[in-house]
Design a protein around this motif. Structure first.
Motif, mmCIF file in Angstrom:
data_model
loop_
_atom_site.group_PDB
_atom_site.id
_atom_site.type_symbol
_atom_site.label_atom_id
_atom_site.label_comp_id
_atom_site.label_asym_id
_atom_site.label_seq_id
_atom_site.Cartn_x
_atom_site.Cartn_y
_atom_site.Cartn_z
ATOM 1 N N GLU A 44 35.528 69.667 56.631
ATOM 2 C CA GLU A 44 36.343 69.598 57.849
ATOM 3 C C GLU A 44 35.822 70.558 58.916
ATOM 4 N N GLU A 45 35.504 71.788 58.507
ATOM 5 C CA GLU A 45 34.967 72.776 59.463
ATOM 6 C C GLU A 45 33.594 72.341 59.975
ATOM 7 N N MET A 46 32.794 71.780 59.069
ATOM 8 C CA MET A 46 31.453 71.318 59.445
ATOM 9 C C MET A 46 31.546 70.203 60.500
ATOM 10 N N TYR A 47 32.443 69.230 60.261
ATOM 11 C CA TYR A 47 32.581 68.120 61.205
ATOM 12 C C TYR A 47 33.162 68.568 62.543
ATOM 13 N N ALA A 48 34.047 69.563 62.499
ATOM 14 C CA ALA A 48 34.608 70.094 63.745
ATOM 15 C C ALA A 48 33.490 70.736 64.580
ATOM 16 N N LEU A 49 32.601 71.466 63.917
ATOM 17 C CA LEU A 49 31.492 72.119 64.629
ATOM 18 C C LEU A 49 30.502 71.104 65.193
ATOM 19 N N VAL A 50 30.213 70.059 64.411
ATOM 20 C CA VAL A 50 29.253 69.066 64.904
ATOM 21 C C VAL A 50 29.882 68.261 66.045
ATOM 22 N N HIS A 51 31.198 68.098 66.005
ATOM 23 C CA HIS A 51 31.859 67.411 67.126
ATOM 24 C C HIS A 51 31.790 68.275 68.391
ATOM 25 N N GLU A 52 31.910 69.578 68.219
ATOM 26 C CA GLU A 52 31.747 70.494 69.363
ATOM 27 C C GLU A 52 30.352 70.342 69.969
ATOM 28 N N MET A 53 29.356 70.260 69.092
ATOM 29 C CA MET A 53 27.970 70.100 69.568
ATOM 30 C C MET A 53 27.820 68.783 70.338
ATOM 31 N N ARG A 54 28.335 67.703 69.767
ATOM 32 C CA ARG A 54 28.207 66.393 70.421
ATOM 33 C C ARG A 54 29.015 66.343 71.726
ATOM 34 N N THR A 55 30.179 66.980 71.715
ATOM 35 C CA THR A 55 31.000 67.033 72.926
ATOM 36 C C THR A 55 30.235 67.760 74.032
ATOM 37 N N ARG A 56 29.572 68.847 73.660
ATOM 38 C CA ARG A 56 28.803 69.622 74.651
ATOM 39 C C ARG A 56 27.679 68.772 75.239
ATOM 40 N N ILE A 57 27.028 67.975 74.373
ATOM 41 C CA ILE A 57 25.954 67.086 74.851
ATOM 42 C C ILE A 57 26.536 66.018 75.788
ATOM 43 N N ILE A 58 27.602 65.350 75.337
ATOM 44 C CA ILE A 58 28.168 64.223 76.092
ATOM 45 C C ILE A 58 28.740 64.690 77.436
ATOM 46 N N LYS A 59 29.386 65.861 77.443
ATOM 47 C CA LYS A 59 30.004 66.355 78.674
ATOM 48 C C LYS A 59 28.997 66.977 79.645
ATOM 49 N N SER A 60 27.789 67.242 79.162
ATOM 50 C CA SER A 60 26.781 67.862 80.020
ATOM 51 C C SER A 60 26.448 66.947 81.205
ATOM 52 N N PRO A 61 26.252 67.526 82.403
ATOM 53 C CA PRO A 61 25.846 66.697 83.551
ATOM 54 C C PRO A 61 24.501 66.000 83.307
ATOM 55 N N ALA A 62 23.713 66.516 82.366
ATOM 56 C CA ALA A 62 22.414 65.899 82.042
ATOM 57 C C ALA A 62 22.588 64.575 81.306
ATOM 58 N N PHE A 63 23.744 64.409 80.653
ATOM 59 C CA PHE A 63 24.024 63.192 79.886
ATOM 60 C C PHE A 63 24.633 62.191 80.858
ATOM 61 N N ASP A 64 23.766 61.445 81.511
ATOM 62 C CA ASP A 64 24.172 60.679 82.685
ATOM 63 C C ASP A 64 23.763 59.220 82.543
ATOM 64 N N ALA A 65 24.634 58.314 83.011
ATOM 65 C CA ALA A 65 24.368 56.869 82.912
ATOM 66 C C ALA A 65 23.134 56.440 83.695
ATOM 67 N N GLU A 66 22.664 57.291 84.600
ATOM 68 C CA GLU A 66 21.427 56.976 85.322
ATOM 69 C C GLU A 66 20.240 56.896 84.362
ATOM 70 N N PHE A 67 20.340 57.650 83.251
ATOM 71 C CA PHE A 67 19.237 57.720 82.284
ATOM 72 C C PHE A 67 19.607 57.146 80.914
ATOM 73 N N ILE A 68 20.913 57.187 80.574
ATOM 74 C CA ILE A 68 21.346 56.846 79.216
ATOM 75 C C ILE A 68 22.209 55.592 79.241
ATOM 76 N N LEU A 69 21.786 54.569 78.504
ATOM 77 C CA LEU A 69 22.501 53.289 78.458
ATOM 78 C C LEU A 69 23.621 53.300 77.425
ATOM 79 N N GLY A 70 23.337 53.876 76.278
ATOM 80 C CA GLY A 70 24.298 53.828 75.175
ATOM 81 C C GLY A 70 24.196 55.061 74.307
ATOM 82 N N ALA A 71 25.185 55.242 73.427
ATOM 83 C CA ALA A 71 25.167 56.349 72.474
ATOM 84 C C ALA A 71 25.680 55.846 71.132
ATOM 85 N N ILE A 72 24.983 56.231 70.056
ATOM 86 C CA ILE A 72 25.397 55.826 68.708
ATOM 87 C C ILE A 72 26.183 56.972 68.083
#
Length: 295
Positions: A44-72
């Motif tokens: 549970e703690e491991m998944y919470a941390l990896v979700h934090e990492m993914r959230t940080r990536i997804i919320k980053s201004p660099a993660f933009d539809a201009e460059f990224i079509l989809g996410a798995i």
């Protein structure tokens, strides 16, 4: 199936971000991000941390539809939220990025030079949940280690059989028969693989649409006829163990093939970075993968 999302995947410029490390590969993904196993105890703690990492990536201004079509996404990520919205809804509504779900349960033991998918007895239940969560498509990975015609045929037949189950649920399957980049007969494996995929594509129902996720081929533009196939919405490439620079160079030489990188996307990102450093690193990564994908 969301027609707007399908059109974006078919014709959009950009690549697919693979954020789907699951149970077995999560500790490694966290370690590459600078989070040592001593910082968490239990799943549970491991998944919470990896979700934090993914959230940080997804919320980053660099993660933009201009460059990224989809996410798995991994199943655990699909069931979590970002800023109060389920991840898939946040991706599409806030970012304009099409959400996919990894549905496989890992690989079976090697046989006939390949590793098939482990059985997925609860797949229909998972697909029904994915539909409720507004997922567009799915992904499942098998591995080919040797140019064994029987093994490769078994991999492709299994992938397409499950792919039809996914189509029946109203989702678009990403068929992923990865050829091991370290295989001594990789080129021959790719030749047999393409033949088997073409056979299965021609047997699909009229109007059925799938995607393919393949290792970057040894021979440049070898998958051109798959890319142009009427039943294939898009062909994406995995980095397969190449570092980002080499994966990008190889991808650039394959016209119409776009990236779906996981490790190569997160390369250089760290839990210890400030937001400015993190966003700068991710931006360089995203732009380089995008440039290699639009050739």
């Amino acid at each position: 199936m969301n027609k707007e999302q399908l059109e974006r995947i078919r014709t959009g410029k950009g690549f697919i971000a693979a954020l789907d490390q699951s149970g077995g590969s999560t500790p490694k993904a966290l370690q590459q991000y600078g989070v040592e196993p001593s910082r968490y105890s239990g799943e549970e703690e491991m998944y919470a941390l990896v979700h934090e990492m993914r959230t940080r990536i997804i919320k980053s201004p660099a993660f933009d539809a201009e460059f990224i079509l989809g996410a798995i996404l991994f199943e655990n990520t699909m069931d979590r939220k970002i800023d109060g919205q389920f991840t898939a809804d946040y991706l599409w509504e806030k970012k304009g990025v099409v959400p996919f779900l990894k549905v496989d349960k890992g690989l079976a033991e090697p046989a006939d030079g390949v590793q098939l998918l482990k059985p997925m007895p609860d797949l229909d239940t998972l697909l029904a949940r994915a539909v409720v969560r507004h997922i567009f498509g799915t992904k499942m990975r098998s591995v080919i280690k040797e140019a064994n015609p029987t093994g490769i045929r078994n991999v492709v037949e299994q992938q397409f059989e499950i792919g039809k189950q996914i189509l029946a649920a109203g989702l678009v399957p990403i068929i992923e028969p990865e050829v091991d980049i370290h295989s001594s007969d990789k080129k021959e494996s790719e030749r047999i693989l393409k033949e088997e995929i073409l056979k299965q594509l021609s047997a699909l129902d009229e109007g059925a649409t799938v995607m393919l996720k393949l290792s970057i081929p040894t021979e440049d533009d070898f998958y051109r006829d798959l890319i142009e196939h009427p039943r294939v919405a898009r062909v994406v490439a995995l980095s397969g163990g190449y570092d980002r620079q080499e994966a990008n160079e190889r991808l650039t030489r394959n016209h119409g093939l776009i990236a779906s990188f996981s490790r190569a996307l997160a390369e250089g990102l760290s839990d210890q970075q400030t937001d400015e450093q993190f966003n700068g690193t991710l931006s360089q990564s995203v732009r380089s993968i995008y440039e290699a994908s639009i050739t």
